[in-house]
Design a protein around this motif. Structure first.
Motif, PDB file in Angstrom:
ATOM      1  N   THR A   1       0.823  -1.203   0.000  1.00 43.08           N
ATOM      2  CA  THR A   1       0.000   0.000   0.000  1.00 43.08           C
ATOM      3  C   THR A   1       0.862   1.261   0.000  1.00 43.08           C
TER       4      THR A   1
ATOM      5  N   SER B   1      -0.809   4.138   0.814  1.00 42.93           N
ATOM      6  CA  SER B   1      -1.733   5.020   1.495  1.00 42.93           C
ATOM      7  C   SER B   1      -1.006   5.829   2.569  1.00 42.93           C
ATOM      8  N   ARG B   2      -1.509   7.010   2.825  1.00 39.30           N
ATOM      9  CA  ARG B   2      -0.925   7.839   3.873  1.00 39.30           C
ATOM     10  C   ARG B   2      -1.212   7.274   5.257  1.00 39.30           C
ATOM     11  N   TRP B   3      -2.132   6.312   5.312  1.00 40.56           N
ATOM     12  CA  TRP B   3      -2.472   5.666   6.577  1.00 40.56           C
ATOM     13  C   TRP B   3      -1.608   4.425   6.831  1.00 40.56           C
ATOM     14  N   GLN B   4      -0.587   4.201   6.022  1.00 35.90           N
ATOM     15  CA  GLN B   4       0.230   3.002   6.163  1.00 35.90           C
ATOM     16  C   GLN B   4       0.855   2.908   7.553  1.00 35.90           C
ATOM     17  N   SER B   5       1.381   4.019   8.059  1.00 39.09           N
ATOM     18  CA  SER B   5       2.014   4.005   9.383  1.00 39.09           C
ATOM     19  C   SER B   5       1.003   3.674  10.468  1.00 39.09           C
ATOM     20  N   LEU B   6      -0.215   4.214  10.313  1.00 37.11           N
ATOM     21  CA  LEU B   6      -1.250   3.922  11.304  1.00 37.11           C
ATOM     22  C   LEU B   6      -1.650   2.457  11.265  1.00 37.11           C
ATOM     23  N   LEU B   7      -1.788   1.904  10.051  1.00 34.11           N
ATOM     24  CA  LEU B   7      -2.127   0.486   9.922  1.00 34.11           C
ATOM     25  C   LEU B   7      -1.024  -0.397  10.499  1.00 34.11           C
ATOM     26  N   TYR B   8       0.214  -0.008  10.267  1.00 31.33           N
ATOM     27  CA  TYR B   8       1.343  -0.761  10.814  1.00 31.33           C
ATOM     28  C   TYR B   8       1.313  -0.714  12.342  1.00 31.33           C
TER      29      TYR B   8
END
Length: 286
Positions: free
Chosen positions: A98, A100-107
């Motif tokens: 991904t 997505s800018r939310w990658q860090s949050l998902l991680y």
């Protein structure tokens, strides 16, 4: 006289000394102690009686009860590893690819369960899975249940998968991240469909992560004590829970040590067989 300089080779040894000392003190020495204890004569009134014997291993390997508990433990660990792989691979693949800018949050969400103790997470599942828990209450609203979701292998499996799923996701994610996307592009250019490119290119190249995650989850699940004890409620017997009964309940330390070493040996043999089965795929990647 000039001080003698430490060469690169000596410096390497010095850097490795703290780690080697930690392994010797916290891994090798305890294992030697357990191995010696397993050959002692069991005593119900003290740690062990004088002398050495093979009776503990003969009892462990000759009684269908203990072999059945060992089989239940190994089969449960295999199920947990397989379910974790099925659930974890899509998550790991998505996190690796991904943008997505939310990658860090998902991680962070994947890692967040590791910040909470196993006991607390187990009690959380008790709240959800109990006969009067949240899930059964919701099912009762539509006329279903109550279902037996706890104090059985299903509840223990759910708890173990939840606890150890991050240990499956992280190795696979690292493996997928290391795959050059141009390999897939080349396969698609040569006429492979997206599905065929995945199964012929991405999945084989992900095998190092799959192998590491499967071994890690299997070992952790086979040696788990807290989750089977809390979510099993004494009805799901595994070798670790049985060992604790021998150590704390009947005070048979040598017999408990023999049970623990038999589980360790069985786990190592199964890992060796798994590496043999996956060796052709791993060899094709080199």
């Amino acid at each position: 006289m000039a001080a003698q300089q430490v060469g690169p080779r000596n410096a390497t040894w010095l850097l490795g000394l703290p780690g080697a000392a930690a392994v010797i003190i916290f891994v090798i020495v305890p294992y030697i102690n357990i191995a010696v204890m397993s050959f002692r004569v069991s005593s119900p009134s003290r740690a062990y009686d004088p002398g050495f014997t093979l009776d503990n291993y003969a009892r462990t390997l000759g009684d269908p009860l203990y072999l059945g508990v060992l089989w239940d433990t190994v089969s449960l660990a295999v199920i947990v590893a397989v379910v974790s792989l099925v659930l974890g691979f899509p998550v790991a693949f998505f996190l690796a690819r991904t943008r997505s800018r939310w990658q860090s949050l998902l991680y962070a969400l994947v890692l967040s369960p590791l910040l909470v103790g196993v006991v607390i997470r187990s009690f959380g599942w008790i709240v959800l899975l109990a006969n009067n828990g949240v899930i059964n209450q919701l099912l009762g609203m539509v006329g279903i249940g109550p279902l037996g979701l706890m104090y059985n292998r299903l509840g223990v499996t759910i708890g173990l998968v939840h606890v150890f799923l991050p240990f499956m996701i992280l190795p696979i994610m690292n493996a997928v991240q290391s795959i050059d996307p141009r390999f897939e592009e080349a396969a698609r250019t040569l006429g492979a469909s997206e599905r065929r490119a995945f199964f012929r290119v991405v999945l084989p190249l992900s095998m190092p992560g799959i192998q590491s995650g499967a071994i890690l989850v299997f070992v952790l699940a086979a040696s788990a004590y807290v989750v089977p004890e809390l979510l099993g409620g004494g009805r799901v017997m595994t070798t670790p829970t049985f060992v604790m009964q021998q150590l704390l309940g009947t005070f048979l330390w040598p017999f408990g040590a023999a049970l623990a070493l038999v589980l360790s040996a069985t786990t190592l043999i199964l890992i060796w067989l798994f590496t043999l089965l996956t060796k052709p795929v791993m060899r094709g990647l080199t």
